[in-house]
Each structure stands twice: as structure tokens, then as C-alpha cells.
Scaffold this motif. Sequence first.
Motif, PDB file in Angstrom:
ATOM      1  N   VAL A 127     105.413  -6.367  92.797  1.00 36.82           N
ATOM      2  CA  VAL A 127     106.760  -6.611  93.331  1.00 36.82           C
ATOM      3  C   VAL A 127     107.121  -5.523  94.351  1.00 36.82           C
ATOM      4  N   GLU A 128     106.769  -4.274  94.033  1.00 38.27           N
ATOM      5  CA  GLU A 128     107.102  -3.154  94.936  1.00 38.27           C
ATOM      6  C   GLU A 128     106.436  -3.351  96.289  1.00 38.27           C
ATOM      7  N   THR A 129     105.174  -3.760  96.274  1.00 40.19           N
ATOM      8  CA  THR A 129     104.451  -3.976  97.541  1.00 40.19           C
ATOM      9  C   THR A 129     105.085  -5.122  98.319  1.00 40.19           C
ATOM     10  N   ARG A 130     105.439  -6.200  97.608  1.00 44.85           N
ATOM     11  CA  ARG A 130     106.051  -7.345  98.300  1.00 44.85           C
ATOM     12  C   ARG A 130     107.398  -6.954  98.910  1.00 44.85           C
ATOM     13  N   LEU A 131     108.165  -6.134  98.180  1.00 43.23           N
ATOM     14  CA  LEU A 131     109.457  -5.689  98.723  1.00 43.23           C
ATOM     15  C   LEU A 131     109.232  -4.894 100.012  1.00 43.23           C
ATOM     16  N   ALA A 132     108.240  -3.999  99.965  1.00 42.26           N
ATOM     17  CA  ALA A 132     107.949  -3.172 101.143  1.00 42.26           C
ATOM     18  C   ALA A 132     107.486  -4.059 102.308  1.00 42.26           C
ATOM     19  N   GLN A 133     106.665  -5.045 102.004  1.00 49.09           N
ATOM     20  CA  GLN A 133     106.157  -5.948 103.060  1.00 49.09           C
ATOM     21  C   GLN A 133     107.320  -6.701 103.720  1.00 49.09           C
ATOM     22  N   ILE A 134     108.231  -7.217 102.883  1.00 48.78           N
ATOM     23  CA  ILE A 134     109.350  -8.008 103.436  1.00 48.78           C
ATOM     24  C   ILE A 134     110.277  -7.087 104.228  1.00 48.78           C
ATOM     25  N   GLN A 135     110.480  -5.878 103.697  1.00 46.56           N
ATOM     26  CA  GLN A 135     111.336  -4.923 104.410  1.00 46.56           C
ATOM     27  C   GLN A 135     110.781  -4.635 105.806  1.00 46.56           C
ATOM     28  N   ARG A 136     109.457  -4.424 105.869  1.00 48.97           N
ATOM     29  CA  ARG A 136     108.824  -4.100 107.155  1.00 48.97           C
ATOM     30  C   ARG A 136     109.028  -5.209 108.180  1.00 48.97           C
ATOM     31  N   GLY A 161      87.388 -14.559 103.552  1.00 48.79           N
ATOM     32  CA  GLY A 161      87.170 -13.766 104.763  1.00 48.79           C
ATOM     33  C   GLY A 161      87.664 -14.436 106.042  1.00 48.79           C
ATOM     34  N   GLY A 162      88.471 -15.483 105.912  1.00 46.62           N
ATOM     35  CA  GLY A 162      88.986 -16.179 107.107  1.00 46.62           C
ATOM     36  C   GLY A 162      90.120 -15.414 107.774  1.00 46.62           C
ATOM     37  N   ASN A 163      90.443 -15.873 108.961  1.00 48.27           N
ATOM     38  CA  ASN A 163      91.469 -15.206 109.766  1.00 48.27           C
ATOM     39  C   ASN A 163      92.863 -15.719 109.391  1.00 48.27           C
ATOM     40  N   VAL A 164      93.770 -14.793 109.029  1.00 52.70           N
ATOM     41  CA  VAL A 164      95.143 -15.216 108.686  1.00 52.70           C
ATOM     42  C   VAL A 164      96.167 -14.629 109.660  1.00 52.70           C
ATOM     43  N   ASN A 165      95.669 -14.111 110.787  1.00 50.08           N
ATOM     44  CA  ASN A 165      96.557 -13.458 111.769  1.00 50.08           C
ATOM     45  C   ASN A 165      97.701 -14.356 112.229  1.00 50.08           C
ATOM     46  N   HIS A 166      97.415 -15.656 112.287  1.00 51.11           N
ATOM     47  CA  HIS A 166      98.424 -16.593 112.795  1.00 51.11           C
ATOM     48  C   HIS A 166      99.336 -17.114 111.686  1.00 51.11           C
ATOM     49  N   LEU A 167      99.152 -16.599 110.475  1.00 54.34           N
ATOM     50  CA  LEU A 167      99.888 -17.149 109.326  1.00 54.34           C
ATOM     51  C   LEU A 167     100.863 -16.175 108.666  1.00 54.34           C
ATOM     52  N   VAL A 168     100.609 -14.885 108.851  1.00 53.56           N
ATOM     53  CA  VAL A 168     101.472 -13.882 108.194  1.00 53.56           C
ATOM     54  C   VAL A 168     101.968 -12.872 109.231  1.00 53.56           C
ATOM     55  N   PRO A 169     103.078 -12.180 108.935  1.00 52.76           N
ATOM     56  CA  PRO A 169     103.557 -11.156 109.867  1.00 52.76           C
ATOM     57  C   PRO A 169     102.484 -10.091 110.089  1.00 52.76           C
ATOM     58  N   ALA A 170     102.369  -9.617 111.327  1.00 52.50           N
ATOM     59  CA  ALA A 170     101.322  -8.650 111.688  1.00 52.50           C
ATOM     60  C   ALA A 170     101.383  -7.411 110.795  1.00 52.50           C
ATOM     61  N   SER A 171     102.591  -7.038 110.389  1.00 53.15           N
ATOM     62  CA  SER A 171     102.749  -5.800 109.624  1.00 53.15           C
ATOM     63  C   SER A 171     102.203  -5.887 108.191  1.00 53.15           C
ATOM     64  N   ILE A 172     101.773  -7.059 107.748  1.00 53.70           N
ATOM     65  CA  ILE A 172     101.203  -7.103 106.384  1.00 53.70           C
ATOM     66  C   ILE A 172      99.694  -7.371 106.391  1.00 53.70           C
ATOM     67  N   LEU A 173      99.140  -7.500 107.601  1.00 52.51           N
ATOM     68  CA  LEU A 173      97.702  -7.820 107.698  1.00 52.51           C
ATOM     69  C   LEU A 173      96.824  -6.760 107.036  1.00 52.51           C
ATOM     70  N   ASP A 174      97.210  -5.491 107.235  1.00 59.28           N
ATOM     71  CA  ASP A 174      96.407  -4.403 106.657  1.00 59.28           C
ATOM     72  C   ASP A 174      96.356  -4.515 105.132  1.00 59.28           C
ATOM     73  N   ASP A 175      97.503  -4.846 104.525  1.00 62.37           N
ATOM     74  CA  ASP A 175      97.544  -4.989 103.054  1.00 62.37           C
ATOM     75  C   ASP A 175      96.562  -6.065 102.599  1.00 62.37           C
ATOM     76  N   ILE A 176      96.509  -7.167 103.344  1.00 58.62           N
ATOM     77  CA  ILE A 176      95.632  -8.280 102.952  1.00 58.62           C
ATOM     78  C   ILE A 176      94.164  -7.879 103.116  1.00 58.62           C
ATOM     79  N   CYS A 177      93.872  -7.207 104.247  1.00 54.15           N
ATOM     80  CA  CYS A 177      92.481  -6.759 104.483  1.00 54.15           C
ATOM     81  C   CYS A 177      92.040  -5.798 103.387  1.00 54.15           C
ATOM     82  N   LEU A 178      92.923  -4.846 103.045  1.00 52.83           N
ATOM     83  CA  LEU A 178      92.573  -3.847 102.019  1.00 52.83           C
ATOM     84  C   LEU A 178      92.325  -4.516 100.672  1.00 52.83           C
ATOM     85  N   TYR A 179      93.125  -5.516 100.365  1.00 58.00           N
ATOM     86  CA  TYR A 179      93.015  -6.196  99.066  1.00 58.00           C
ATOM     87  C   TYR A 179      91.639  -6.830  98.890  1.00 58.00           C
ATOM     88  N   TYR A 180      91.142  -7.439  99.962  1.00 54.71           N
ATOM     89  CA  TYR A 180      89.868  -8.168  99.829  1.00 54.71           C
ATOM     90  C   TYR A 180      88.645  -7.357 100.275  1.00 54.71           C
TER      91      TYR A 180
END
Length: 157
Positions: A46-55, A137-156
Amino acid sequence: MIAIYPGSFDPITLGHLDIIERGSHLFEQIIVAVLCNPSKQPMFSVETRLAQIQRCTQHLTNVKVDSFMGLTVDYAKQQQATVLLRGLRVLSDFEKELQMAHTNQTLWDGIETVFLATAKEYSFLSSSIVKEIAKFGGNVNHLVPASILDDICLYYR
Ligand code: PNS
């Protein structure tokens, strides 16, 4: 008028962000409310999601980000909000959304659910689709805000 935009946002997508941006023009304040659901195993805490939405909503001065547990209507009452904002993508959303809107109205008749039609370009988009693509490993750049891409890359990684 204060509107709550409740959801899981695991993770927030460009479809969610579109609803928040358009909603912010309609209401005095939008509270994006992340449900803490102990029975679900989310991708992000939840904390990470809050930070992502805030950004990704920091450019919107009347948008607040918060989390809640329990019933959405109880949280709405507590925040003095009288509107629940939800996005509608396709016909299949309608049944569940209508059931939720009616249920919420039986719990508190002071609440109105307002639906915004999701932008056409995001009508297929959901957090689950994002997770599915990212997992392989697909590209989600066009689907999520740019500021959360790093979180997704790190997760996988
Ligand atoms: O993003 P989601 O997962 O479609 O959001 C669903 C959400 C969080 C809005 C809904 O599950 C919800 O409001 N849960 C809180 C519990 C509640 O109030 N239930 C009664 C309404 S059905």
C-alpha cells in the motif's frame, strides 16, 4: 463537492490517471483512496502504491492520496465526501459497477456514484493486463505513468 476515487491501483495505469485528471476538473477535491485488503496478495505494498500515485498526480493541486480499510462508504463519510468516482471501460464492467453502486447506496443513501467513460485508448487497460505483460518482459511504457516504470522493472528483475 469532495469525491473519493477508490480502488486497488496495483499498479496505477494511464487509464486511472485519465479518470483522476478529468475528475479533478469536475470536483472540488478528489481523494484517490487505495484499499488495504489483507486478503489479497498485491504486487506493490500500500505504501508503494501511495507513493506511486502521489508521484504521478503531483501536478493536480486538488488531488489527495490516501489509503483506507473497511467499507468505502464509511471512509467517504469520514472524509465528508458525497461522491464515489469510478471509470467504466466496457460493457462487462457495468454489471459489477452497478452492483457496487447499488450496494453502496443501500449502506449510505448520502453517497452517489459518478461514472466517467474511460478514454477510448485505455478501454482495454487494467492493472492485471499490465502485470501480465510485465511478468513476461513485455513493454508497458504506453500503459502506465512514466514515473512508475522503474518500480515495475525492479519488481521483475
Ligand atoms: O480497483 P478495484 O479493485 O476494482 O476497486 C474495487 C473497490 C476497492 C472500489 C471495492 O472493492 C470496494 O469498494 N471495496 C471496499 C469494501 C466495500 O466497501 N464493499 C462494499 C461495496 S461492494
